[in-house]
Every structure is written in structure tokens, then in C-alpha cells.
Design a protein around this motif. Structure first.
Motif, PDB file in Angstrom:
ATOM      1  N   PHE A 193      -2.123 -14.761  -4.538  1.00 55.92           N
ATOM      2  CA  PHE A 193      -0.351 -15.264  -4.960  1.00 55.92           C
ATOM      3  C   PHE A 193       0.830 -13.917  -4.478  1.00 55.92           C
ATOM      4  O   PHE A 193       2.441 -14.651  -4.254  1.00 55.92           O
ATOM      5  CB  PHE A 193      -0.427 -16.054  -5.402  1.00 55.92           C
ATOM      6  N   HIS A 194       0.652 -12.799  -4.579  1.00 57.58           N
ATOM      7  CA  HIS A 194       2.015 -11.957  -4.749  1.00 57.58           C
ATOM      8  C   HIS A 194       2.310 -11.987  -3.279  1.00 57.58           C
ATOM      9  O   HIS A 194       3.501 -11.893  -2.996  1.00 57.58           O
ATOM     10  CB  HIS A 194       1.674 -11.443  -5.522  1.00 57.58           C
ATOM     11  N   PHE A 195       0.806 -11.415  -2.732  1.00 58.00           N
ATOM     12  CA  PHE A 195       1.108 -11.483  -1.920  1.00 58.00           C
ATOM     13  C   PHE A 195       1.594 -12.699  -0.353  1.00 58.00           C
ATOM     14  O   PHE A 195       2.870 -12.468   0.700  1.00 58.00           O
ATOM     15  CB  PHE A 195      -0.825 -11.020  -0.746  1.00 58.00           C
ATOM     16  N   LEU A 196       1.256 -13.981  -0.554  1.00 57.88           N
ATOM     17  CA  LEU A 196       1.803 -15.094   0.115  1.00 57.88           C
ATOM     18  C   LEU A 196       3.146 -15.214  -0.260  1.00 57.88           C
ATOM     19  O   LEU A 196       4.265 -15.581   0.649  1.00 57.88           O
ATOM     20  CB  LEU A 196       0.500 -16.625  -0.606  1.00 57.88           C
ATOM     21  N   ASP A 197       3.793 -14.759  -1.331  1.00 61.34           N
ATOM     22  CA  ASP A 197       4.753 -14.689  -1.203  1.00 61.34           C
ATOM     23  C   ASP A 197       5.715 -13.543  -1.159  1.00 61.34           C
ATOM     24  O   ASP A 197       7.213 -13.280  -1.126  1.00 61.34           O
ATOM     25  CB  ASP A 197       5.182 -14.959  -3.254  1.00 61.34           C
ATOM     26  N   GLY A 198       5.007 -12.575  -0.704  1.00 65.96           N
ATOM     27  CA  GLY A 198       5.937 -11.911   0.363  1.00 65.96           C
ATOM     28  C   GLY A 198       5.954 -10.868  -1.394  1.00 65.96           C
ATOM     29  O   GLY A 198       7.349  -9.773  -1.331  1.00 65.96           O
ATOM     30  N   ARG A 199       5.405 -10.747  -2.094  1.00 64.38           N
ATOM     31  CA  ARG A 199       5.782  -9.854  -4.077  1.00 64.38           C
ATOM     32  C   ARG A 199       5.028  -9.030  -4.108  1.00 64.38           C
ATOM     33  O   ARG A 199       4.946  -8.729  -5.005  1.00 64.38           O
ATOM     34  CB  ARG A 199       7.069 -10.985  -4.578  1.00 64.38           C
ATOM     35  N   LEU A 200       4.264  -7.871  -3.137  1.00 58.77           N
ATOM     36  CA  LEU A 200       3.436  -7.483  -3.368  1.00 58.77           C
ATOM     37  C   LEU A 200       3.601  -6.384  -3.615  1.00 58.77           C
ATOM     38  O   LEU A 200       2.742  -5.506  -4.610  1.00 58.77           O
ATOM     39  CB  LEU A 200       1.703  -7.353  -2.256  1.00 58.77           C
ATOM     40  N   GLU A 201       4.648  -5.902  -3.463  1.00 58.98           N
ATOM     41  CA  GLU A 201       4.914  -4.733  -3.705  1.00 58.98           C
ATOM     42  C   GLU A 201       4.943  -4.153  -5.286  1.00 58.98           C
ATOM     43  O   GLU A 201       5.820  -5.094  -5.633  1.00 58.98           O
ATOM     44  CB  GLU A 201       5.861  -4.339  -2.720  1.00 58.98           C
ATOM     45  N   GLY A 202       4.888  -3.343  -6.051  1.00 55.15           N
ATOM     46  CA  GLY A 202       4.616  -2.872  -7.301  1.00 55.15           C
ATOM     47  C   GLY A 202       3.458  -3.575  -8.083  1.00 55.15           C
ATOM     48  O   GLY A 202       3.764  -3.145  -9.443  1.00 55.15           O
ATOM     49  N   PHE A 203       3.387  -4.220  -7.521  1.00 49.48           N
ATOM     50  CA  PHE A 203       1.873  -5.203  -8.383  1.00 49.48           C
ATOM     51  C   PHE A 203       0.454  -4.307  -8.656  1.00 49.48           C
ATOM     52  O   PHE A 203       0.677  -2.921  -7.533  1.00 49.48           O
ATOM     53  CB  PHE A 203       0.603  -6.281  -6.956  1.00 49.48           C
ATOM     54  N   PRO A 204       0.332  -4.295  -9.596  1.00 45.59           N
ATOM     55  CA  PRO A 204      -0.449  -2.753  -9.955  1.00 45.59           C
ATOM     56  C   PRO A 204      -1.413  -2.991  -9.931  1.00 45.59           C
ATOM     57  O   PRO A 204      -2.586  -3.711  -9.612  1.00 45.59           O
ATOM     58  CB  PRO A 204      -0.206  -3.664 -11.889  1.00 45.59           C
ATOM     59  N   ASN A 205      -1.963  -1.290  -9.916  1.00 47.98           N
ATOM     60  CA  ASN A 205      -3.268  -1.346  -8.339  1.00 47.98           C
ATOM     61  C   ASN A 205      -4.848  -1.298 -10.167  1.00 47.98           C
ATOM     62  O   ASN A 205      -5.459  -1.618  -9.844  1.00 47.98           O
ATOM     63  CB  ASN A 205      -3.910   0.032  -8.140  1.00 47.98           C
ATOM     64  N   ASP A 206      -4.166  -1.008 -11.760  1.00 47.90           N
ATOM     65  CA  ASP A 206      -5.070  -1.372 -12.698  1.00 47.90           C
ATOM     66  C   ASP A 206      -5.306  -3.026 -12.294  1.00 47.90           C
ATOM     67  O   ASP A 206      -4.411  -3.750 -12.875  1.00 47.90           O
ATOM     68  CB  ASP A 206      -4.352  -0.767 -13.728  1.00 47.90           C
ATOM     69  N   TYR A 207      -6.509  -3.587 -12.603  1.00 48.13           N
ATOM     70  CA  TYR A 207      -6.723  -5.047 -12.033  1.00 48.13           C
ATOM     71  C   TYR A 207      -6.052  -5.888 -14.106  1.00 48.13           C
ATOM     72  O   TYR A 207      -5.807  -6.189 -13.957  1.00 48.13           O
ATOM     73  CB  TYR A 207      -7.774  -5.327 -11.769  1.00 48.13           C
ATOM     74  N   ARG A 208      -6.379  -4.907 -14.487  1.00 50.84           N
ATOM     75  CA  ARG A 208      -6.077  -5.600 -16.971  1.00 50.84           C
ATOM     76  C   ARG A 208      -5.266  -5.316 -16.002  1.00 50.84           C
ATOM     77  O   ARG A 208      -4.815  -6.071 -17.499  1.00 50.84           O
ATOM     78  CB  ARG A 208      -7.366  -4.779 -17.291  1.00 50.84           C
ATOM     79  N   LYS A 209      -3.579  -5.260 -15.589  1.00 45.59           N
ATOM     80  CA  LYS A 209      -2.187  -4.802 -16.066  1.00 45.59           C
ATOM     81  C   LYS A 209      -1.499  -6.091 -15.017  1.00 45.59           C
ATOM     82  O   LYS A 209      -0.798  -6.272 -14.949  1.00 45.59           O
ATOM     83  CB  LYS A 209      -1.423  -3.998 -15.711  1.00 45.59           C
ATOM     84  N   SER A 210      -2.653  -6.924 -14.222  1.00 46.08           N
ATOM     85  CA  SER A 210      -1.925  -7.907 -13.601  1.00 46.08           C
ATOM     86  C   SER A 210      -1.454  -9.116 -14.590  1.00 46.08           C
ATOM     87  O   SER A 210      -2.057  -8.984 -15.379  1.00 46.08           O
ATOM     88  CB  SER A 210      -3.659  -8.839 -12.912  1.00 46.08           C
ATOM     89  N   PRO A 211      -0.130  -9.619 -14.138  1.00 43.88           N
ATOM     90  CA  PRO A 211       0.929 -10.707 -15.045  1.00 43.88           C
ATOM     91  C   PRO A 211      -0.279 -11.688 -15.519  1.00 43.88           C
ATOM     92  O   PRO A 211      -0.121 -11.754 -16.280  1.00 43.88           O
ATOM     93  CB  PRO A 211       1.776 -10.839 -14.375  1.00 43.88           C
ATOM     94  N   LEU A 212      -1.259 -12.509 -14.383  1.00 39.38           N
ATOM     95  CA  LEU A 212      -2.632 -13.315 -15.121  1.00 39.38           C
ATOM     96  C   LEU A 212      -3.104 -13.184 -16.172  1.00 39.38           C
ATOM     97  O   LEU A 212      -3.300 -13.837 -17.000  1.00 39.38           O
ATOM     98  CB  LEU A 212      -2.716 -14.100 -13.800  1.00 39.38           C
ATOM     99  N   VAL A 213      -3.602 -12.029 -15.838  1.00 32.60           N
ATOM    100  CA  VAL A 213      -5.016 -11.083 -16.541  1.00 32.60           C
ATOM    101  C   VAL A 213      -4.395 -11.230 -17.975  1.00 32.60           C
ATOM    102  O   VAL A 213      -4.816 -11.417 -19.196  1.00 32.60           O
ATOM    103  CB  VAL A 213      -5.380 -10.134 -16.292  1.00 32.60           C
ATOM    104  N   VAL A 214      -3.204 -10.564 -17.755  1.00 31.03           N
ATOM    105  CA  VAL A 214      -2.020  -9.844 -19.595  1.00 31.03           C
ATOM    106  C   VAL A 214      -1.739 -11.293 -19.970  1.00 31.03           C
ATOM    107  O   VAL A 214      -2.342 -10.889 -20.968  1.00 31.03           O
ATOM    108  CB  VAL A 214      -1.241  -9.023 -18.978  1.00 31.03           C
ATOM    109  N   ALA A 215      -1.366 -12.230 -18.716  1.00 30.75           N
ATOM    110  CA  ALA A 215      -0.922 -13.468 -20.126  1.00 30.75           C
ATOM    111  C   ALA A 215      -2.194 -14.428 -20.527  1.00 30.75           C
ATOM    112  O   ALA A 215      -1.809 -14.739 -21.649  1.00 30.75           O
ATOM    113  CB  ALA A 215      -0.186 -14.536 -18.844  1.00 30.75           C
TER     114      ALA A 215
END
Length: 271
Positions: A193-215
């Protein structure tokens, strides 16, 4: 701008070239050190043998193929194109490249056999992968559709609903949270979804730090399992382990549907 260009970084070629040369320099330094260590072992063995002592000193865990495999893995994982691949495709492109004979009984999985680790080979591989960008994005859309919506539907049923339910909460953990086996796929949906919104740059490489996972983790730990991010509203249930995800952006789910439909058509045409 085409959707396939959303995460095509500016000056990507320069970045990849710089990475290739930096890794190549470290690789040469490591191989020189290995060669010096091997010579030292040979000298020590010769000295011992001259005194009648049987010796076979070796440099442990330093096979050249394994070192090359480690450097290739670092290079491939660092490529921006990897960020627009499904989890399965990413693994295939890395493992299949490093272990080209992994399905053969002669060359089992533990024996890597990647190409020579040269700047030319690195750039060639980066260009080969970049040329398949559109394929990778469509595959990614299909993979997530099958994971979260419906597996292999007819084309007319490729519709992303307003809400999906997936059993991903570890109800046996001391504090309920997304289970370790599911964190990566939930983070992958968030990344998409970050990709679709053009906001993928800066998305955490560590999947445990994904905004959705953290939330979700924070909501399960400190609240009633309810929360939201930029793209999702969610409710996590510790009783049955289900995570209810509501999509907030219909424009993005429409883009997902279109990509998934193209991906399914491509899959059928290639059978």
C-alpha cells in the motif's frame, strides 16, 4: 507517471554502481586475507610434517563459494527492485541465483555456485531484474490478493472488499500479537500500500518495524486491539486470533484490483 515507476529511484544506476564497487572492494580484501591465511596454514602444516607430526590445518568456514554467496546475497537484497517483489519471488530470485543447482541431487542446497563476484556481473544481474519490473509488480499484487482475499478466483471476481479477516494473532503469546510466521506477510501488505501510494521510499527493511505490524502490536498490548494507520483500520482479537483489516483508501484498492487482474491474465497466458 506509470504505477510501475512509483518506486524507480532517481539516480538508481549510480547508487547500484557505487554499491557494486564497494562490495567488490570488500570482497577482494576478504579473498586476499583468505589466501594469506591458507598460505599460513600450508606453512604450518609443512613445519609440523618436517618434525614428523601429522598436521592438516585448514581455514574453517571460508570456502570461496560461500564467501561469494554471502556477498551476492548482500548485493541482491540491497537492490531497489527487490522492494517491488512478492515475498516468494524475492526468495526465488536470491536463492535461485546463488544456488542454481539447488534441485539437483548432484548439487544440494548447501553448495552455492553463484557467478564470479565482479562489478560487470553485478550490474548485469541488476539490469536483468530491473527489466522485469512490471512482471514483478503484477505478481506481487496477485500474491497478496491470494493471501488476503481469495485464492485463484475467476477474473470477474477480482474485487478487493472493504474489509478482510485473517487469522494471524498469536493467542498463546504472553501478550497477544501478530505471530512470527505472519508478521512478514502483514508487513508485505503494508509495504504494497505504501508502494501504491508512492511512499515506499523509507519503508523499513525490517518487517517487524512495519507501521501496521507495530500499530497492531501496540493496540494488542495497551488497548483493546483497535487502531489504525494511514491505510488500514484494524481490530485484533486475542480469543480467536483473527485480525480484521478495513481498507481506508478505495483508490488504492482499485489499483490493486487492476494489477491483480493483469497478473492473473498473464499467469493464464503463460500456462
Amino acid at each position: 507517471m506509470s504505477i510501475f515507476d512509483l518506486h524507480r529511484p532517481t539516480q538508481q544506476t549510480i547508487d547500484v554502481v557505487g554499491l557494486a564497487y564497494a562490495l567488490k572492494s570488500a570482497y577482494v580484501e576478504m579473498m586476499d586475507a583468505l589466501e594469506a591465511a591458507e598460505k599460513a596454514c600450508q606453512q604450518a602444516n609443512a613445519a609440523a610434517n618436517r618434525m614428523g607430526v601429522a598436521a592438516n590445518l585448514t581455514v574453517a568456514n571460508a570456502r570461496r563459494e560461500e564467501i561469494a554467496a554471502a556477498f551476492w546475497r548482500k548485493f541482491l537484497e540491497s537492490l531497489p527492485i527487490m522492494q517491488v517483489m512478492s515475498l516468494q519471488r524475492r526468495e526465488e530470485e536470491i536463492e535461485g541465483f546463488i544456488y542454481p543447482h539447488r534441485k539437483s541431487e548432484i548439487y544440494p542446497l548447501r553448495n552455492p555456485n553463484p557467478p564470479d563476484f565482479t562489478v560487470e556481473n553485478m550490474m548485469k544481474r541488476a539490469e536483468e531484474l530491473e527489466a522485469q519490473r512490471e512482471l514483478f509488480v503484477r505478481e506481487w499484487a496477485v500474491d497478496l490478493f491470494e493471501r488476503f482475499v481469495h485464492w485463484g478466483p475467476p477474473l470477474e471476481e477480482i474485487v478487493v472488499p472493504k474489509k478482510v479477516i485473517k487469522t494471524v494473532i498469536d493467542i498463546y503469546a504472553s501478550v497477544p500479537r501478530i505471530g512470527y510466521r505472519h508478521e512478514e506477510e502483514v508487513a508485505d501488505l503494508d509495504r504494497f500500500f505504501h508502494f501504491l501510494d508512492g511512499r515506499l521510499e523509507g519503508f523499513p527493511n525490517d518487517y517487524r518495524k512495519s507501521p501496521l505490524v507495530v500499530a497492531v502490536a501496540e493496540a494488542m498490548k495497551h488497548g483493546n486491539g483497535r487502531g489504525e494507520t494511514d491505510y488500514f483500520k484494524f481490530v485484533g482479537y486475542s480469543g480467536n486470533g483473527r485480525l480484521h483489516l478495513t481498507f481506508k483508501r478505495r483508490d488504492l484498492t482499485s489499483m490493486w484490483e487492476a494489477l491483480a487482474r493483469e497478473g492473473f491474465i498473464s499467469r493464464m497466458n503463460n500456462r
